[in-house]
Scaffold this active site. Structure first.
Site, short mmCIF file in Angstrom:
data_model
loop_
_atom_site.label_atom_id
_atom_site.label_comp_id
_atom_site.label_asym_id
_atom_site.label_seq_id
_atom_site.Cartn_x
_atom_site.Cartn_y
_atom_site.Cartn_z
N HIS A 70 -66.09 55.31 68.86
CA HIS A 70 -65.50 55.75 67.31
C HIS A 70 -66.45 55.70 65.98
CE1 HIS A 70 -63.74 54.21 63.03
NE2 HIS A 70 -62.63 54.98 63.44
N GLU A 73 -68.73 59.39 66.20
CA GLU A 73 -68.04 60.08 65.43
C GLU A 73 -68.26 59.46 63.97
OE1 GLU A 73 -63.32 59.92 63.17
OE2 GLU A 73 -63.45 59.70 65.22
N HIS A 74 -68.36 58.63 63.21
CA HIS A 74 -68.13 58.48 61.70
C HIS A 74 -69.79 59.04 61.29
CE1 HIS A 74 -65.10 55.89 59.60
NE2 HIS A 74 -64.68 55.83 60.79
#
Length: 447
Positions: A70, A73-74
């Site tokens: 995650h 992803e950022h």
């Protein structure tokens, strides 16, 4: 003018049907570097959805590095050798498009929805950040703070979210599905630039990606564009095999009480270990989908709603839920919210009685027929959702299913019998493979 009116009217009447007939055609191809592609035609509007899915999610992370999928992803919205940080999103907005990304247990995805003539630009941008990401400490550390704040706002400040994490950890003794997608707070705080780059270099490669393009496009044109923009990317020969630790046999039911003074509405919830949709063998999963609807999928018209809410008046709300799109075995769940003055001990006992009654009574044939009609209608309506259709394929392919599985799914749902549903229900309702949880403000007030 009057002579032209009837032909024009005929064209207008039949044009929507012609457009509908051109919706949903699916073409696939694979580039030499291993990039798989799915093209879904939808010629009703000059719009395209462009998605890149990676076969990596939170369940593929190294132990102690929860949240790295995650976090990366950022970070993919930071700069490359060709773009400054933030420029990716600025270009999309300047061209009238929308974009976002998402991380799940089994996949990470990035998408843009934009005018069809901007598809070459979308491929150019997405291909650039597939292997050209450039990260500095000055960019990574503030973005880590953003993720920490996201966890604070969505999880730490939400008793229901904390409760869900707690139950998941109990549900999966050894499998990484028990680890939250966003990551444990103490591990997020230690994620580094080096962690992000290692994960990126390991998993972000054309032979670990699936390109999904849906919209007003020609498959041959998409293939040519993909070859131009993605074809030169170098495949990886170090992508790990997707083998996760498995859970040991379930030997006893788990019951947990989660107390938090911020809770305003207590409830009881139970999840059972359940099989996922399996490639080439989706019948049991289809039976579980329909079982969840019959048992508790539509408010007071469901079996749980009729008995618990209308007849017994013991619950305000109740439901059953199951989503079988998962690389590894998943879960089937039920929950109930008590009516005023009803304690969770009584509510749970009635929930058990309701399950037993369903297993004894069996499937209502008329209810099943209505559900199948609703399912058939929903499949038609789903064609109106271009991005949703694209997502259906990407999610399936990154979770171990095939194009054929996606296309066969509606007919498999229609073929499910009452006997199939009862067999699936009896297989899933093994109390030894369950986790039951109470969410309460304090134990005494909920009994």
């Amino acid at each position: 003018m009057r002579a032209l009116l009837k032909p024009l009217l005929t064209i207008c009447l039949f044009a929507p049907f012609a457009a509908y007939a051109k919706t949903g055609d699916v073409t696939t191809f694979t580039l030499n570097n291993g990039l798989e592609a799915v093209v879904i035609e939808d010629h009703r509007a000059p719009v395209v959805t462009h998605m890149v899915w990676y076969r990596v999610g939170a369940a593929d992370e190294k132990l102690g590095k929860s949240g790295i999928a995650h976090f990366l992803e950022h970070l993919l919205f930071k700069g490359t050798d060709k773009m400054e940080a933030g420029e990716f999103s600025q270009i999309i907005a300047a061209n009238g498009g929308s974009e976002n990304a998402f991380t799940s247990r089994d996949y990470t995805g990035y998408y843009q929805r934009i005018a069809a003539d901007r598809l070459p630009l979308m491929m150019q941008l997405e291909a650039d950040r597939m292997q050209g990401l450039k990260l500095t400490e000055e960019e990574v550390l503030p973005e880590r703070d953003v993720v920490i704040e996201e966890r604070n706002s969505r999880t730490e400040s939400n008793p229901g979210a904390l409760f869900s994490e707690h139950r998941n950890a109990l549900m999966y003794d050894n499998h990484p599905y028990g680890i939250p997608i966003i990551g444990w707070m103490h591990e997020i705080k230690n994620l580094s630039r080096e962690d992000a780059l290692e994960f990126y270099k390991t998993y972000y490669a054309p032979n670990n990606a699936i390109l999904v393009v849906a919209g007003d496009v020609d498959p041959e044109q998409v293939k040519s564009l993909a070859q131009t923009h993605y074809g030169s990317l170098i495949p990886s020969d170090t992508i790990p095999e997707r083998v996760r630790p498995s859970d040991p046999p379930n030997r006893a039911a788990v019951h947990t009480v989660f107390e938090d003074p911020r809770v305003r509405q207590p409830y009881v919830i139970r999840t059972y270990a359940a099989p996922q949709r399996k490639a080439g063998d989706q019948k049991q999963a289809a039976a579980l989908v329909l079982f969840a609807e019959l048992l508790g999928g539509s408010g007071v018209t469901s079996f749980m709603g009729q008995r618990m809410q209308l007849e017994q008046k013991i619950s305000l709300n109740q439901a059953a839920f199951y989503d079988g799109v998962s690389l590894d075995p998943t879960s089937f769940g039920i929950y109930a919210v008590p009516a005023p003055g009803v304690g969770l001990t009584k509510l749970e006992a009635e929930m058990d009685a309701t399950l037993a009654a369903f297993l004894e009574t069996g499937v209502d044939a008329d209810h099943l027929a209505r559900l199948k009609t609703q399912v058939s209608a929903s499949e038609i309506y789903a064609l109106d959702d271009q991005s949703g259709t694209a997502r259906r394929y990407g999610e399936a392919l990154t979770s171990g299913l095939t194009i054929k599985d996606v296309q066969d799914w509606p007919s498999i749902l229609q073929s499910v019998t009452a006997e199939d549903i009862m067999a699936a229900a009896n297989a899933v309702f093994d109390i030894k493979s369950s986790v039951t949880g109470w969410l309460v403000s304090d134990k005494e007030s909920a009994k």
